[in-house]
Write an enzyme that holds these catalytic residues in place. Structure first.
Site, PDB file in Angstrom:
ATOM      1  N   GLY A 233      25.478  11.018 125.985  1.00 40.52           N
ATOM      2  CA  GLY A 233      25.124  12.422 126.199  1.00 40.52           C
ATOM      3  C   GLY A 233      23.672  12.714 125.837  1.00 40.52           C
ATOM      4  CB  THR A 234      21.528  11.595 123.022  1.00 40.16           C
ATOM      5  OG1 THR A 234      22.484  12.013 122.035  1.00 40.16           O
ATOM      6  CG2 THR A 234      20.123  11.864 122.512  1.00 40.16           C
TER       7      THR A 234
ATOM      8  CD  GLN B 124      32.046  18.753 121.549  1.00 44.66           C
ATOM      9  OE1 GLN B 124      33.246  18.973 121.438  1.00 44.66           O
ATOM     10  NE2 GLN B 124      31.426  17.847 120.820  1.00 44.66           N
TER      11      GLN B 124
ATOM     12  N   GLY C 135      31.011   9.364 127.118  1.00 45.55           N
ATOM     13  CA  GLY C 135      32.262   8.611 127.033  1.00 45.55           C
ATOM     14  C   GLY C 135      33.063   8.841 125.763  1.00 45.55           C
ATOM     15  CG  HIS C 136      31.197   9.142 121.737  1.00 39.27           C
ATOM     16  ND1 HIS C 136      31.271   9.879 120.591  1.00 39.27           N
ATOM     17  CD2 HIS C 136      29.969   9.383 122.254  1.00 39.27           C
ATOM     18  CE1 HIS C 136      30.130  10.524 120.414  1.00 39.27           C
ATOM     19  NE2 HIS C 136      29.324  10.246 121.415  1.00 39.27           N
TER      20      HIS C 136
ATOM     21  CB  THR D  21      20.983  -4.426 133.347  1.00 39.32           C
ATOM     22  OG1 THR D  21      19.790  -5.090 133.756  1.00 39.32           O
ATOM     23  CG2 THR D  21      22.196  -5.175 133.846  1.00 39.32           C
TER      24      THR D  21
ATOM     25  CB  CYS E 285      23.245  16.138 106.384  1.00 37.08           C
ATOM     26  SG  CYS E 285      23.190  16.115 104.632  1.00 37.08           S
TER      27      CYS E 285
HETATM   28  N1  PLP Z   1      25.920  17.289 123.341  1.00 38.15           N
HETATM   29  C1  PLP Z   1      26.979  17.713 122.641  1.00 38.15           C
HETATM   30  C2  PLP Z   1      27.475  19.094 122.831  1.00 38.15           C
HETATM   31  C3  PLP Z   1      27.619  16.858 121.743  1.00 38.15           C
HETATM   32  O1  PLP Z   1      28.664  17.281 121.029  1.00 38.15           O
HETATM   33  C4  PLP Z   1      27.121  15.522 121.599  1.00 38.15           C
HETATM   34  C5  PLP Z   1      27.723  14.564 120.658  1.00 38.15           C
HETATM   35  O2  PLP Z   1      28.033  14.846 119.539  1.00 38.15           O
HETATM   36  C6  PLP Z   1      26.008  15.133 122.363  1.00 38.15           C
HETATM   37  C7  PLP Z   1      25.439  16.044 123.221  1.00 38.15           C
HETATM   38  C8  PLP Z   1      25.429  13.755 122.244  1.00 38.15           C
HETATM   39  O3  PLP Z   1      26.216  12.823 122.945  1.00 38.15           O
HETATM   40  P1  PLP Z   1      26.132  11.260 122.597  1.00 38.15           P
HETATM   41  O4  PLP Z   1      26.688  11.095 121.225  1.00 38.15           O
HETATM   42  O5  PLP Z   1      26.964  10.591 123.659  1.00 38.15           O
HETATM   43  O6  PLP Z   1      24.698  10.840 122.684  1.00 38.15           O
END
Ligand code: PLP
Length: 381
Positions: free
Chosen positions: A35-36, A150, A171-172, A208, A308
């Site tokens: 996601g990041t 989310q 994914g996670h 890749t 934190c």
């Molecule tokens: N955006 C939201 C709303 C999230 O809750 C998270 C993960 O905690 C992320 C982005 C980041 O995703 P990732 O951990 O897959 O990089």
């Protein structure tokens, strides 16, 4: 060769499964490391391509309750790339003001690069009306990114129906592995890449592909979306039992985020106002970290929801944006429910909470964790 073709087939089958789950065309899925990265690619990629097409477009409209993956990215663009970030106000439930978006766009659409608002908040669970926000931005020709990390797998998320330009998923958060995610990118959307290299993924994201991770992500997405109506109804019921129980046991606790009118009652085409698996409270007179530690001793794993920095607990930017004082925000605790959560887990929490809260309050606001550790383990300091 055959092995290469088999690997490619796994990726393309996974892309199709994910596209079906997210409501987009397979070619619109761009695999990322999570996601990041998807948020970085969307926000930087849209900003650079819009600004390159017209140098006046340097404004970014952003909600102040975004995850740091978006928040820190827009702040980086402000510091290094000449962006002006416009923080959209949210109400006490964390709902972004559509009037503020309209007013901002009516005055500055020509100099706006993009709008970014998350679909559902990771701390307080508030769900935004993304189709309405997108329709509004598109009236003024401004592209929209949504962080649906989310929401995807918990809510009926549909890229096409929402009309957004880019959408981040991970994914996670849906039972898949860590380290894989995707950015859904509409076919007509122009993005400047962040990663340069071998030209994979329509030249938007070189590198890749992680075939096993992608296959596992797709399997999790298939499962989550197939079971979504039943599982979200089950979670919503557990969540509402949890909320009612906390309010009964601890009358001082304050539910944060949006309250569903009635369990399952929705006013926006099946889109609830709160994530089914989220319950978030503030507990007056105690430090969130203390409560977390004491609940952990009782076998309940919760979260303060706030970041934190170097061991110093800081009040959540989400709660502050919703109008809470720093003192109110420090007693925050988030309870997340997922596919393994049972009603016995909710009972365990409700049994442990009153005692943990009393002890956390005694520890007070200042010397939180160290005094709790001393109290909890019998050690003296
Ligand atoms: N955006 C939201 C709303 C999230 O809750 C998270 C993960 O905690 C992320 C982005 C980041 O995703 P990732 O951990 O897959 O990089």
């Amino acid at each position: 060769h055959g092995s290469g073709r088999r690997a490619r087939m796994v990726v393309e089958d996974s892309r199709e499964a994910l596209a079906a789950a997210a409501g987009c065309h397979p070619s619109e899925i761009i695999f990322t490391s999570g996601g990041t990265e998807a948020d970085n690619l969307a926000v930087k990629g849209l900003y650079w391509s819009r600004r390159d097409a017209d140098p006046r477009r340097t404004r970014i409209l952003c909600s102040p309750i975004e995850h740091h993956a978006v928040l820190d990215t827009v702040q980086w663009l402000e510091k290094h790339e000449g962006a002006t970030v416009v923080w959209l106000p949210v109400d006490h439930e964390g709902v972004v003001s559509e009037e503020a978006i309209r007013a901002e766009l009516a005055a500055h659409a020509d100099s706006t690069a993009l709008l970014t608002v998350m679909w559902a908040n990771n701390e307080v669970g508030t769900v935004q009306d993304i189709p309405a926000i997108t329709a509004l931005a598109h009236e003024y020709g401004v592209p929209v990114h949504t962080d649906a990390v989310q929401a995807f797998g918990s809510l009926p998320v549909n890229f096409r129906a929402a009309g957004v330009d880019t959408m981040a998923i991970s994914g996670h958060k849906i039972g898949g592995p860590v380290g894989v995610g995707a950015l859904v990118v509409g076919r007509a959307v122009k993005l400047t890449p962040v990663m340069h290299g071998g030209g994979q993924e329509r030249d938007i994201r070189s590198g890749t592909l992680d075939t096993p991770g992608i296959a596992a992500f797709a399997a999790a997405a298939r499962e989550a979306t197939e079971n979504l109506p039943a599982e979200s109804a089950r979670l919503r019921q557990l969540r509402d039992t949890l909320i009612a129980g906390v309010e009964r046991e601890i009358p001082d606790a304050v539910l944060r985020g949006a309250r569903e009118e009635q369990s399952g009652d929705t006013d926006r085409q099946g889109m609830p106002r709160r994530l089914p698996g989220n319950a978030h409270f503030t507990f007056p007179g105690c430090e969130g970290d203390s409560l977390l530690f004491l609940l952990d001793l009782a076998g309940v794993e919760s979260s303060t929801g706030s970041a934190c920095t170097a061991g110093v607990p800081r009040p959540s930017h989400v709660l502050l944006a919703m109008g809470l004082s720093e003192t109110e925000a420090r007693g925050a605790q988030r309870f997340s429910l997922g596919h393994t959560t049972t009603s016995a887990d909710v009972d365990t929490l409700l049994n442990a909470l009153p005692g943990a809260y009393e002890r956390a309050k005694k520890a007070g606001m200042a010397s939180h964790v160290s005094s709790i550790q001393t109290a909890g383990t019998g050690f003296t300091s």
